[in-house]
Design a protein around this motif. Structure first.
Motif, mmCIF file in Angstrom:
data_model
loop_
_atom_site.group_PDB
_atom_site.id
_atom_site.type_symbol
_atom_site.label_atom_id
_atom_site.label_comp_id
_atom_site.label_asym_id
_atom_site.label_seq_id
_atom_site.Cartn_x
_atom_site.Cartn_y
_atom_site.Cartn_z
ATOM 1 N N LYS A 176 0.861 -1.365 0.030
ATOM 2 C CA LYS A 176 -0.038 -0.082 -0.069
ATOM 3 C C LYS A 176 1.005 1.121 -0.056
ATOM 4 C CE LYS A 176 -3.781 -0.048 2.470
ATOM 5 N NZ LYS A 176 -4.547 -0.342 3.817
ATOM 6 N N GLY A 177 2.146 1.261 0.067
ATOM 7 C CA GLY A 177 2.968 2.299 0.053
ATOM 8 C C GLY A 177 4.487 1.866 0.379
ATOM 9 N N ILE A 178 5.370 2.774 0.201
ATOM 10 C CA ILE A 178 6.936 2.605 0.121
ATOM 11 C C ILE A 178 7.356 3.802 0.335
ATOM 12 C CG2 ILE A 178 7.304 2.462 -2.407
ATOM 13 C CD1 ILE A 178 8.895 -0.100 -1.681
ATOM 14 N N VAL A 212 -7.996 15.169 -1.083
ATOM 15 C CA VAL A 212 -6.479 15.128 -1.306
ATOM 16 C C VAL A 212 -6.128 13.854 -0.624
ATOM 17 C CG1 VAL A 212 -4.366 16.550 -0.727
ATOM 18 C CG2 VAL A 212 -6.619 17.390 -1.248
ATOM 19 N N THR A 213 -5.059 13.147 -1.237
ATOM 20 C CA THR A 213 -4.471 11.798 -0.662
ATOM 21 C C THR A 213 -3.085 11.973 -0.400
ATOM 22 O OG1 THR A 213 -4.287 10.898 -2.749
ATOM 23 C CG2 THR A 213 -6.064 10.268 -1.737
ATOM 24 N N GLN A 214 -2.391 13.040 -1.038
ATOM 25 C CA GLN A 214 -0.832 13.545 -0.734
ATOM 26 C C GLN A 214 -0.719 14.851 -1.069
ATOM 27 O OE1 GLN A 214 1.750 11.061 -2.732
ATOM 28 N NE2 GLN A 214 3.709 12.008 -2.256
ATOM 29 N N ILE A 215 0.160 15.335 -0.294
ATOM 30 C CA ILE A 215 0.497 16.622 -0.496
ATOM 31 C C ILE A 215 2.131 16.820 -0.103
ATOM 32 C CG2 ILE A 215 0.135 17.353 1.874
ATOM 33 C CD1 ILE A 215 -1.061 20.063 0.695
ATOM 34 N N ILE A 265 -2.572 7.032 -4.326
ATOM 35 C CA ILE A 265 -1.343 6.673 -5.305
ATOM 36 C C ILE A 265 -0.304 7.766 -4.979
ATOM 37 C CG2 ILE A 265 -0.918 6.510 -7.716
ATOM 38 C CD1 ILE A 265 -2.770 4.437 -7.049
ATOM 39 N N GLN A 266 0.780 7.320 -4.602
ATOM 40 C CA GLN A 266 2.014 8.136 -4.277
ATOM 41 C C GLN A 266 2.766 8.663 -5.447
ATOM 42 O OE1 GLN A 266 4.408 5.711 -1.700
ATOM 43 N NE2 GLN A 266 3.473 6.102 -0.037
ATOM 44 N N PHE A 267 3.183 9.844 -5.203
ATOM 45 C CA PHE A 267 4.209 10.499 -6.093
ATOM 46 C C PHE A 267 5.446 11.034 -5.291
ATOM 47 C CE2 PHE A 267 1.286 13.937 -5.018
ATOM 48 C CZ PHE A 267 2.230 14.767 -4.688
ATOM 49 N N ASP A 268 6.584 11.105 -6.087
ATOM 50 C CA ASP A 268 7.727 11.541 -5.461
ATOM 51 C C ASP A 268 8.483 12.571 -6.261
ATOM 52 O OD1 ASP A 268 9.398 12.119 -3.391
ATOM 53 O OD2 ASP A 268 10.434 10.180 -3.608
ATOM 54 N N ILE A 269 8.992 13.761 -5.753
ATOM 55 C CA ILE A 269 9.841 14.505 -6.452
ATOM 56 C C ILE A 269 11.552 14.324 -6.022
ATOM 57 C CG2 ILE A 269 8.077 16.219 -6.958
ATOM 58 C CD1 ILE A 269 9.005 17.932 -4.704
ATOM 59 N N ASN A 270 12.406 14.720 -6.983
ATOM 60 C CA ASN A 270 13.848 14.836 -6.468
ATOM 61 C C ASN A 270 14.249 16.100 -5.592
ATOM 62 O OD1 ASN A 270 13.651 16.642 -8.627
ATOM 63 N ND2 ASN A 270 15.421 15.858 -9.654
ATOM 64 N N ILE A 302 0.075 0.594 -9.430
ATOM 65 C CA ILE A 302 1.233 0.913 -8.722
ATOM 66 C C ILE A 302 0.993 2.039 -7.931
ATOM 67 C CG2 ILE A 302 3.450 1.991 -9.069
ATOM 68 C CD1 ILE A 302 3.574 0.628 -11.565
ATOM 69 N N ASN A 303 0.949 1.676 -6.432
ATOM 70 C CA ASN A 303 0.373 2.470 -5.576
ATOM 71 C C ASN A 303 1.426 3.266 -4.698
ATOM 72 O OD1 ASN A 303 1.183 0.517 -3.615
ATOM 73 N ND2 ASN A 303 -0.660 -0.339 -3.919
ATOM 74 N N GLY A 304 2.779 2.881 -4.985
ATOM 75 C CA GLY A 304 3.900 3.650 -4.199
ATOM 76 C C GLY A 304 4.884 3.860 -5.122
ATOM 77 N N VAL A 305 5.628 5.055 -4.839
ATOM 78 C CA VAL A 305 6.890 5.535 -5.550
ATOM 79 C C VAL A 305 7.638 6.323 -4.666
ATOM 80 C CG1 VAL A 305 7.840 6.736 -7.535
ATOM 81 C CG2 VAL A 305 5.459 5.516 -7.857
#
Length: 395
Positions: A65-67, A271-274, A318-323, A360-363
């Motif tokens: 569910k996430g990472i 909102v699920t991610q900020i 659904i996760q996202f990530d930034i560098n 794909i729920n985690g990045v």
């Protein structure tokens, strides 16, 4: 005795961190050399699978569910549907990628070295921001789960270091829906409906300060940020600002010194991610069952700068990530593809990589190396036609 031990361990955590702050900074400056995540790899689709979990790690019916990578990049923390958080060490072969980029790395296996199980559904989890494997006291993470207090876990042995409890007006235990450390790592912020509670890491128990973020107007509606706070985010450098998002679709920025909101914005869905960029300049927000990841400039908050388009067809987070440089955004999707966006080109999608047949729920991007981790899975229900067919065969 357990409570006293937890308090002593939490006190030692802060005391050691204060004493070793200068040493910690020196270690980060000398032993960790950051190299920007190369977007050219995605443009040219030079992405290879380096390591995967073994089939015996997750039983049938269980899914991720996430990472999240640890702040020092030495290990990886995952959350699965069985309410268990698993810790994976980063394979040592991967730390030579920057020195030997042409080195061929075969498909490595990932086996968990630590498991922590909560009693109920886990809502959120986050690493201590100054986690460093060379300083065992700093290796910890927090979780919040349904009908449970906030738990501070030891990332070395899996022991419970401390608990932080929220209570309502009827003196009943309240479980927060989001939790994270502030920028300095001295406080734990938790979000519930219309309230934010702040704990001192060195004082476990029920001692906290709270402030209301939404008040009912005399007429219809609310003033502030209504709804259940689903996510919180602090930047790594801006110590006075943090962001919060709610399931009612509101995002807001707060001043940590005054606990007052100085900006709020309404999005079309919950909102699920900020996420705040490391320098605190940009704010990114993703919603459930929405294809948009909105990007805001915190210096001019009138409207979104642009949005990155992904596929999110369910209510699943659904996760996202930034560098680190806020130049690359990588997001999961419900169609099994990873989408990579160039933030310097107004969120242009530069690559779509099919990596899974499930959602794909985690990045999570590695903080040092040019690698990223993904988690996939979703709850699948059998087709009614297949169920009837099995019953007929049994008869």
């Amino acid at each position: 005795e357990n409570n006293n031990n937890s308090i002593n361990q939490a006190n030692e955590l802060v005391d050691n961190e204060m004493q070793n702050q200068e040493q910690n900074n020196e270690i980060n400056q000398t032993s960790v050399i950051y190299k920007p995540f190369p977007i050219t790899y995605f443009r040219e689709k030079k992405v290879n699978t380096l390591a995967t979990t073994t089939k015996t790690e997750y039983k049938q019916g269980n899914f991720l569910k996430g990472i999240k990578w640890s702040p020092d990049g030495s290990c990886l923390l995952s959350l699965s549907d069985d309410n268990t958080l698993r810790l994976f060490n980063t394979p040592p072969e991967l730390f030579n990628i920057n020195e030997s980029p042409n080195q061929e790395i075969k498909n490595l296996s990932l086996d968990s070295v630590l498991k922590v199980t909560e009693a109920e559904l886990v809502y959120d989890f986050n690493w201590y921001p100054y986690m460093n494997s060379f300083i065992p006291e700093s290796c910890c993470f927090v979780t919040c789960a349904r009908d449970q207090p906030i738990h501070l876990w030891d990332a070395f042995n899996g022991n419970l270091r401390a608990s932080y409890r929220c209570y309502n007006q009827a003196d009943e235990l309240v479980a927060p829906f989001s939790v994270c450390f502030n920028t300095t790592g001295e406080k734990i912020y938790s979000g519930t409906e219309k309230l934010i509670r702040v704990f001192d890491v060195s004082r476990p128990g029920r001692d906290y300060t709270e402030f209301t973020i939404a008040k009912k107007r005399k007429r219809n509606g609310f003033e502030g940020q209504p709804g259940i706070l689903s996510c919180l985010s602090f930047s790594k450098t801006s110590t006075n600002m943090f962001a919060a998002g709610s399931y009612q679709g509101y995002i807001a920025l707060y001043d940590e010194r005054t606990t007052q909101s100085f900006w709020a914005y309404s999005l079309p869905k919950g909102v699920t991610q900020i996420t705040l960029s490391d320098d605190g300049v940009y704010l990114f927000a993703g919603c459930r069952k929405s294809s948009d990841i909105f990007c805001f400039d915190t210096r001019a908050l009138d409207s979104p700068l642009f949005s990155c388009q992904r596929v999110a067809a369910t209510n699943q987070r659904i996760q996202f990530d930034i560098n680190y440089e806020s130049s690359v955004l990588v997001s999961g999707s419900t169609d099994g593809n990873i989408r990579v966006f160039d933030l310097n080109s107004n969120g242009e999608c530069v690559s779509t990589l099919p990596l899974s047949c499930d959602s794909i729920n985690g990045v999570s991007l590695h903080p040092i190396l040019p690698i990223f981790a993904v988690s996939s899975g979703e709850r699948l229900f059998p087709n009614s036609f297949d169920i009837n067919k099995e019953e007929e065969e049994e008869e």
